[in-house]
Write a protein that holds these residues in place. Structure first.
Motif, PDB file in Angstrom:
ATOM      1  N   TRP A  83       0.721  -0.937  -0.289  1.00  0.00           N
ATOM      2  CA  TRP A  83       0.016  -0.279   0.250  1.00  0.00           C
ATOM      3  C   TRP A  83       1.082   1.440   0.181  1.00  0.00           C
ATOM      4  O   TRP A  83       2.143   0.929   0.607  1.00  0.00           O
ATOM      5  CB  TRP A  83      -1.146   0.043   1.159  1.00  0.00           C
ATOM      6  N   LYS A 104      -5.204  -5.844   4.686  1.00  0.00           N
ATOM      7  CA  LYS A 104      -5.613  -5.001   5.291  1.00  0.00           C
ATOM      8  C   LYS A 104      -6.660  -5.378   6.135  1.00  0.00           C
ATOM      9  O   LYS A 104      -6.598  -4.264   6.606  1.00  0.00           O
ATOM     10  CB  LYS A 104      -6.414  -5.267   3.965  1.00  0.00           C
ATOM     11  N   HIS A 162      -4.723  -2.194   9.258  1.00  0.00           N
ATOM     12  CA  HIS A 162      -4.268  -1.425   8.634  1.00  0.00           C
ATOM     13  C   HIS A 162      -5.413  -0.321   9.995  1.00  0.00           C
ATOM     14  O   HIS A 162      -4.605   0.979  10.127  1.00  0.00           O
ATOM     15  CB  HIS A 162      -6.006  -0.516   7.613  1.00  0.00           C
ATOM     16  N   LEU A 196      -2.386   1.864  11.457  1.00  0.00           N
ATOM     17  CA  LEU A 196      -1.734   2.965  11.311  1.00  0.00           C
ATOM     18  C   LEU A 196      -2.053   4.105  11.555  1.00  0.00           C
ATOM     19  O   LEU A 196      -2.019   4.845  11.553  1.00  0.00           O
ATOM     20  CB  LEU A 196      -2.180   2.963   9.811  1.00  0.00           C
ATOM     21  N   ILE A 256      -4.534   6.567   1.964  1.00  0.00           N
ATOM     22  CA  ILE A 256      -3.874   5.147   2.156  1.00  0.00           C
ATOM     23  C   ILE A 256      -3.954   4.945   0.646  1.00  0.00           C
ATOM     24  O   ILE A 256      -5.550   4.828  -0.010  1.00  0.00           O
ATOM     25  CB  ILE A 256      -4.667   3.922   3.307  1.00  0.00           C
ATOM     26  N   GLU A 287      -4.019   2.301  -2.727  1.00  0.00           N
ATOM     27  CA  GLU A 287      -4.141   1.371  -3.197  1.00  0.00           C
ATOM     28  C   GLU A 287      -3.367   0.820  -4.447  1.00  0.00           C
ATOM     29  O   GLU A 287      -3.471   1.242  -5.021  1.00  0.00           O
ATOM     30  CB  GLU A 287      -5.534   0.573  -3.027  1.00  0.00           C
TER      31      GLU A 287
END
Length: 183
Positions: free
Chosen positions: A25, A83, A86, A89, A98, A100
């Motif tokens: 990512w 995913k 996340h 973060l 973010i 993709e």
């Protein structure tokens, strides 16, 4: 592996970029927060890649030269994370969004080329946008196998690597004797 104030360009350093295929990512960082975010990811033990390079700066009336190490592509940091993870973060407020990565294989190939170029400590120039040119690859020298584009035939030695996710092109000066294969 290059580092800046104890922050490595790749964590974990012994892991190849290709090992994280399918998990990449891109984090778009807030202004001047690249290193702070990398430090947070390092502390959280989250796999990341941030290409670093040495930039020569001239200052003063006598044009003294100073070398500063910093992110090659400012404003972006690559993270390898599932995913579902996340949420790890969100305790950092150092990124804006973010992004993709849809074409993982092409992205990994571009990151590997950037990694080889930064480790070879070539003279680099980052330009906005994805530049057009003839597809080529380095046949000989320390960058053997790196793929990119030749910008023009008049100025020999200008070889570029475009990174579509960042919408940036890294231009490097290669030795005129370096053999480039044109595709």
């Amino acid at each position: 592996m290059l580092s800046h104030n104890g922050i490595p360009s790749r964590f974990p350093a012994d892991r190849s970029i290709e090992d994280d295929m399918g998990r990449w990512w891109v984090l778009q960082t807030k202004p001047n927060r690249d290193l702070k975010l990398a430090k947070y990811l390092l502390k959280q033990e989250i796999s990341y890649y941030m290409p670093l390079h040495d930039q020569k700066i001239r200052y003063g009336a006598l044009r003294k030269e100073k070398v500063l190490r910093g992110p090659l592509i400012k404003g972006y940091l690559c993270v390898a994370l599932d995913k579902t993870s996340h949420n790890r973060l969100y305790n950092s407020h150092d990124f804006a969004r973010i992004i993709e990565v849809k074409d993982q294989s092409n992205f990994v190939k571009e990151l590997q080329s950037l990694s080889r170029v930064t480790e070879a400590e070539q003279d680099l120039d980052v330009r906005p946008g994805v530049l057009k040119g003839r597809p080529a690859f380095v046949v000989s020298g320390p960058l053997k196998g790196v793929e990119g584009i030749v910008l023009n035939r008049v100025r020999k030695g200008h070889f570029a690597i475009s990174v579509e996710m960042f919408s940036r092109t890294v231009v490097l000066n290669v030795n005129p004797r370096t053999n480039l294969g044109i595709r």
